[in-house]
Design a protein around this motif. Structure first.
Motif, mmCIF file in Angstrom:
data_model
loop_
_atom_site.group_PDB
_atom_site.id
_atom_site.type_symbol
_atom_site.label_atom_id
_atom_site.label_comp_id
_atom_site.label_asym_id
_atom_site.label_seq_id
_atom_site.Cartn_x
_atom_site.Cartn_y
_atom_site.Cartn_z
ATOM 1 N N LYS A 33 0.807 -1.162 0.132
ATOM 2 C CA LYS A 33 -0.026 -0.047 0.019
ATOM 3 C C LYS A 33 0.851 1.072 -0.004
ATOM 4 O O LYS A 33 1.519 1.404 0.995
ATOM 5 C CB LYS A 33 -0.872 0.029 1.260
ATOM 6 N N MET A 34 0.754 2.047 -1.005
ATOM 7 C CA MET A 34 1.651 3.207 -1.190
ATOM 8 C C MET A 34 3.182 2.975 -1.136
ATOM 9 O O MET A 34 3.868 3.691 -0.123
ATOM 10 C CB MET A 34 1.135 4.235 -0.152
ATOM 11 N N GLY A 35 3.608 1.439 -1.525
ATOM 12 C CA GLY A 35 5.119 1.397 -1.411
ATOM 13 C C GLY A 35 5.310 0.866 0.080
ATOM 14 O O GLY A 35 6.608 0.548 0.369
ATOM 15 N N THR A 36 4.204 0.737 1.087
ATOM 16 C CA THR A 36 4.775 0.003 2.320
ATOM 17 C C THR A 36 4.031 -1.163 2.509
ATOM 18 O O THR A 36 2.770 -1.209 2.061
ATOM 19 C CB THR A 36 4.031 1.119 3.379
ATOM 20 N N GLU A 37 4.669 -2.088 2.759
ATOM 21 C CA GLU A 37 4.172 -3.493 3.203
ATOM 22 C C GLU A 37 3.171 -3.376 4.398
ATOM 23 O O GLU A 37 3.390 -3.051 5.371
ATOM 24 C CB GLU A 37 5.125 -4.503 3.245
ATOM 25 N N VAL A 38 1.905 -4.046 4.164
ATOM 26 C CA VAL A 38 0.930 -4.050 5.181
ATOM 27 C C VAL A 38 0.482 -5.600 5.258
ATOM 28 O O VAL A 38 0.378 -6.318 4.178
ATOM 29 C CB VAL A 38 -0.170 -3.013 4.872
ATOM 30 N N PHE A 46 -2.920 -3.314 8.408
ATOM 31 C CA PHE A 46 -2.302 -3.242 9.599
ATOM 32 C C PHE A 46 -0.642 -3.217 9.278
ATOM 33 O O PHE A 46 -0.321 -4.071 8.671
ATOM 34 C CB PHE A 46 -2.609 -4.468 10.478
ATOM 35 N N PRO A 47 -0.042 -2.273 9.866
ATOM 36 C CA PRO A 47 1.503 -2.163 9.571
ATOM 37 C C PRO A 47 2.100 -3.219 10.364
ATOM 38 O O PRO A 47 1.453 -3.789 11.373
ATOM 39 C CB PRO A 47 1.791 -0.929 10.326
ATOM 40 N N PRO A 48 3.012 -4.262 9.699
ATOM 41 C CA PRO A 48 3.599 -5.323 10.421
ATOM 42 C C PRO A 48 4.244 -5.140 11.468
ATOM 43 O O PRO A 48 4.610 -5.789 12.114
ATOM 44 C CB PRO A 48 4.660 -5.880 9.105
ATOM 45 N N GLN A 49 4.754 -3.592 11.859
ATOM 46 C CA GLN A 49 5.538 -3.385 13.014
ATOM 47 C C GLN A 49 5.107 -1.944 13.320
ATOM 48 O O GLN A 49 4.755 -1.307 12.387
ATOM 49 C CB GLN A 49 6.981 -3.375 12.612
ATOM 50 N N ILE A 50 5.111 -1.790 14.763
ATOM 51 C CA ILE A 50 4.804 -0.232 15.104
ATOM 52 C C ILE A 50 6.039 0.117 16.224
ATOM 53 O O ILE A 50 6.406 -0.896 16.568
ATOM 54 C CB ILE A 50 3.334 -0.090 15.698
ATOM 55 N N THR A 51 6.479 1.251 16.274
ATOM 56 C CA THR A 51 7.220 1.747 17.444
ATOM 57 C C THR A 51 6.684 2.472 18.547
ATOM 58 O O THR A 51 5.941 3.525 18.163
ATOM 59 C CB THR A 51 8.385 2.513 16.785
ATOM 60 N N THR A 52 6.608 2.114 19.790
ATOM 61 C CA THR A 52 6.027 2.887 20.816
ATOM 62 C C THR A 52 7.394 3.389 21.500
ATOM 63 O O THR A 52 8.000 4.313 20.969
ATOM 64 C CB THR A 52 5.151 2.048 21.702
ATOM 65 N N THR A 53 7.942 2.593 22.417
ATOM 66 C CA THR A 53 9.100 2.813 22.991
ATOM 67 C C THR A 53 10.214 2.035 22.305
ATOM 68 O O THR A 53 11.453 2.457 22.628
ATOM 69 C CB THR A 53 9.174 2.625 24.665
ATOM 70 N N LYS A 54 9.669 0.927 21.657
ATOM 71 C CA LYS A 54 10.543 0.294 20.965
ATOM 72 C C LYS A 54 9.892 -0.500 19.737
ATOM 73 O O LYS A 54 8.584 -0.484 19.862
ATOM 74 C CB LYS A 54 11.189 -0.811 21.875
ATOM 75 N N PRO A 55 10.313 -1.056 18.867
ATOM 76 C CA PRO A 55 9.566 -1.678 17.758
ATOM 77 C C PRO A 55 8.884 -2.936 18.289
ATOM 78 O O PRO A 55 9.335 -3.664 18.984
ATOM 79 C CB PRO A 55 10.511 -2.187 16.758
ATOM 80 N N LEU A 56 7.545 -2.955 17.929
ATOM 81 C CA LEU A 56 6.739 -4.252 18.326
ATOM 82 C C LEU A 56 6.273 -4.951 16.918
ATOM 83 O O LEU A 56 5.994 -4.097 16.145
ATOM 84 C CB LEU A 56 5.475 -3.679 19.103
ATOM 85 N N VAL A 80 -2.714 -7.472 17.307
ATOM 86 C CA VAL A 80 -2.036 -7.548 18.419
ATOM 87 C C VAL A 80 -0.459 -7.352 18.310
ATOM 88 O O VAL A 80 0.244 -8.109 17.625
ATOM 89 C CB VAL A 80 -2.477 -8.970 19.116
ATOM 90 N N TYR A 81 0.186 -6.496 18.867
ATOM 91 C CA TYR A 81 1.659 -5.999 18.524
ATOM 92 C C TYR A 81 2.120 -6.447 19.796
ATOM 93 O O TYR A 81 1.904 -6.099 21.019
ATOM 94 C CB TYR A 81 1.687 -4.588 18.411
ATOM 95 N N PHE A 119 0.603 -3.888 22.737
ATOM 96 C CA PHE A 119 -0.161 -2.863 21.904
ATOM 97 C C PHE A 119 -1.268 -3.608 21.130
ATOM 98 O O PHE A 119 -0.792 -4.296 20.181
ATOM 99 C CB PHE A 119 0.687 -1.940 21.119
ATOM 100 N N ILE A 120 -2.376 -3.306 21.211
ATOM 101 C CA ILE A 120 -3.483 -3.734 20.579
ATOM 102 C C ILE A 120 -4.356 -2.711 19.852
ATOM 103 O O ILE A 120 -4.673 -1.582 20.285
ATOM 104 C CB ILE A 120 -4.836 -4.614 21.471
ATOM 105 N N ARG A 121 -4.422 -2.931 18.557
ATOM 106 C CA ARG A 121 -4.953 -1.737 17.740
ATOM 107 C C ARG A 121 -6.437 -2.688 17.066
ATOM 108 O O ARG A 121 -6.416 -3.581 16.498
ATOM 109 C CB ARG A 121 -4.043 -1.673 16.463
ATOM 110 N N VAL A 122 -7.493 -1.780 17.506
ATOM 111 C CA VAL A 122 -8.709 -2.241 16.917
ATOM 112 C C VAL A 122 -9.498 -1.261 15.955
ATOM 113 O O VAL A 122 -9.447 -0.264 16.272
ATOM 114 C CB VAL A 122 -9.809 -2.539 18.071
ATOM 115 N N VAL A 123 -9.731 -1.555 14.834
ATOM 116 C CA VAL A 123 -10.333 -1.094 13.689
ATOM 117 C C VAL A 123 -11.835 -1.145 13.459
ATOM 118 O O VAL A 123 -12.027 -2.463 13.258
ATOM 119 C CB VAL A 123 -9.507 -1.019 12.375
#
Length: 242
Positions: A33-38, A46-56, A80-81, A119-123
């Motif tokens: 999606k727009m050059g970014t793997e999801v 959903f992004p395969p990785q997110i960064t809060t205090t560290k990559p999850l 679920v990250y 980290f839990i992301r609900v859409v």
């Protein structure tokens, strides 16, 4: 395992078959999606990785849904990250297969209590009132606390704040609810964002309430989304086999 009911209907409850639909799209299905793997979770990226205090890393995904007279209605997509280091706290289950892990509530209790960031992301897929979501969360958490004889005045007050937080919200399609559970704190942060509105945040500091919010999404056979639990079991089984 049963999914939670997330909307009001005039159809008698006895005629509703509640379940969670295992995704037709494989859990590890990826798209660009727009050059970014999801990772696509029922057409929700959903992004395969997110960064809060560290990559999850995205280690579990699924949906909540309901079936009415063979018509499936999907409500939310879930990601679920987890800190990949979580596997080091689950070595007791190293020899277990994914289907065994999915049915092992002790495994998911260990996952919930592991001192790593979560980290839990609900859409939102189907529009609902925030109050309906809040009531479902409240009911699940309160019942778990009461069963463990931990539902005291402090827990009641903390849970009421969560319900009030969602009370005035309207969950339009593609609205996002996130739950952040730091590794070094018993607190949690809930964030709600939707198009055209300012982001809303709530900090939950009661440890018993926080633990049972985790259990609502990560609670094994008692979790709200069996497809998410199955996905987590598959991913963590792979991590443990490394």
């Amino acid at each position: 395992m049963q999914s939670q009911l997330f909307f009001q209907t005039n159809i008698p409850i006895s005629s509703l078959l509640l379940h969670s639909f295992l995704l037709i799209i494989p859990p590890n299905h990826k798209a660009s999606k727009m050059g970014t793997e999801v990772v696509m979770v029922d057409e929700v990226p959903f992004p395969p990785q997110i960064t809060t205090t560290k990559p999850l890393s995205l280690l579990g995904q699924g949906i909540t849904d309901i079936e009415i007279h063979f018509l499936q209605i999907k409500f939310t997509a879930i990601g679920v990250y987890l800190d990949p280091e979580v596997a080091s706290h689950l070595q007791q289950w190293k020899a277990k297969k994914a289907d065994e892990l999915a049915e092992d509530d002790d495994f998911f209790d260990a996952l919930i209590s592991a001192p790593v960031e979560k980290f839990i992301r609900v859409v939102v897929i189907k529009e609902i009132k925030g109050s309906q979501y809040g009531v479902q969360l409240e009911s699940a958490v309160r019942d778990r606390l009461a069963a463990d004889d931990k539902y005291e005045e402090e827990e009641e007050e903390a849970l009421e704040k969560v319900v009030e937080f969602f009370q005035s919200k309207y969950f339009k399609k593609d609205s996002v609810i996130t739950f952040h559970f730091p590794a070094t704190s018993a607190a949690a942060e809930i964030v709600f964002s939707t198009e055209g509105k300012q982001e809303s945040k709530l900090k939950v500091e009661n440890a018993n309430v926080v633990e049972n919010i985790k259990k609502w999404y990560l609670g094994g056979t008692r979790g709200v989304s069996p497809s998410t639990i199955s996905s987590l079991a598959n991913a963590l089984s792979a991590e443990l086999s490394k």
